[in-house]
Design an enzyme around this catalytic site. Structure first.
Site, PDB file in Angstrom:
ATOM      1  N   CYS A  94      -4.767  -3.331   4.724  1.00 41.03           N
ATOM      2  CA  CYS A  94      -3.265  -3.384   4.818  1.00 41.03           C
ATOM      3  C   CYS A  94      -3.003  -2.515   6.320  1.00 41.03           C
ATOM      4  O   CYS A  94      -3.311  -3.176   7.568  1.00 41.03           O
ATOM      5  CB  CYS A  94      -2.295  -2.797   3.769  1.00 41.03           C
ATOM      6  SG  CYS A  94      -0.634  -3.082   4.113  1.00 41.03           S
ATOM      7  N   HIS A 194      -4.045  -4.502  -1.739  1.00 37.95           N
ATOM      8  CA  HIS A 194      -4.148  -3.166  -2.516  1.00 37.95           C
ATOM      9  C   HIS A 194      -4.722  -3.345  -3.726  1.00 37.95           C
ATOM     10  O   HIS A 194      -5.030  -4.550  -4.331  1.00 37.95           O
ATOM     11  CB  HIS A 194      -2.715  -2.448  -2.317  1.00 37.95           C
ATOM     12  CG  HIS A 194      -2.165  -2.166  -1.233  1.00 37.95           C
ATOM     13  ND1 HIS A 194      -2.611  -1.137  -0.247  1.00 37.95           N
ATOM     14  CD2 HIS A 194      -1.113  -2.588  -0.381  1.00 37.95           C
ATOM     15  CE1 HIS A 194      -2.031  -0.997   0.814  1.00 37.95           C
ATOM     16  NE2 HIS A 194      -0.953  -2.138   0.740  1.00 37.95           N
TER      17      HIS A 194
END
Length: 246
Positions: A94, A194
């Site tokens: 990310c 994630h």
């Protein structure tokens, strides 16, 4: 055999338990009798990066990424780029993934220049892309289906010479437009996933470990592990994602 891991910026880039990826890599190496040491490298700390074989960068918010700019400009950014060019293995999640590109442009048009280690850029948008999602890895990364959780407003666009890590099956991925997710350039594995992503996706974990072992030793010796519980978790989540239950 031994791998030396470097956990970059653990104090600011660790959203949604991303540090669990480190624990997963360590455990899968130890279960195979492969030595592993992990060194955290925080803001303001310096060490020679060429002594590491594998680097992990977790996710963070826009503010936390901006905090890192001065530290990267102090010389650490140049060393990270050199490590990428030298074929060292990186897993970047990310915000850490975005940091590997040329720049992040906010919704207000403010441009934050990042590492430029991989040819892509990211642009902020009003709508967040947030949900459980799934994508299929490219053949060079093993071809398995990955399940994870994405939460980002940045839209990432890959440049020439950069391949996606995979193709979106359900969710948004890089930008919600072109069906790509993450990036694969040299031995850089970038993804928005994630979770942490690796415990439920052992094939991806082993692909990352194999790339680091091959870079260091010219070969990878990863004996099969008993992944029954990991696969049960993966398959359960995948079914729910594809059915729209989560």
């Amino acid at each position: 055999m031994e791998l030396r891991l470097c956990h970059l910026y653990p104090e600011v880039l660790n959203l949604y338990g991303d540090r669990g990826n480190i624990l997963c890599m360590e455990e899968r190496l130890r279960r195979r009798g492969i030595g592993v040491t992990t060194t955290p490298l925080r803001i303001g700390e310096r060490t020679a990066l060429d002594r590491f074989d594998l680097f992990f960068i977790g996710g963070g918010q826009d503010f936390e990424q901006e905090v890192l700019l001065a530290d990267l400009a102090s010389g650490k950014g140049q060393e990270i780029r050199a490590a990428v060019e030298d074929g060292k293995t990186f897993l970047a999640i990310c915000g850490g993934y975005q940091m590997m590109g040329h720049y992040y442009e906010t919704r207000e048009g403010v441009r934050c220049d990042f590492l430029g280690a991989v040819n892509f850029h990211t642009v902020g948008a009003d709508r967040r892309m947030i949900d459980n999602y799934a994508f299929r890895l490219s053949e060079e990364s093993g071809g398995s289906v990955v399940v994870g959780f994405e939460n980002h407003s940045g839209r990432t666009y890959l440049g020439e010479g950069v391949r996606p890590l995979g193709t979106v099956l359900k969710g948004c991925g890089n930008n919600g437009e072109d069906g790509t997710e993450g990036c694969r350039s040299r031995n850089v594995f970038g993804t928005y996933s994630h979770g942490p992503v690796l415990p439920k996706n052992p094939e991806l974990c082993d692909a990352i470990l194999s790339s680091a072992l091959e870079r260091k030793y010219g070969r990878a010796e990863l004996e099969p592990l008993d992944d029954r519980f990991e696969r049960l978790a993966h398959d359960s989540v995948l079914a729910k994602i594809m059915n729209g239950d989560i």
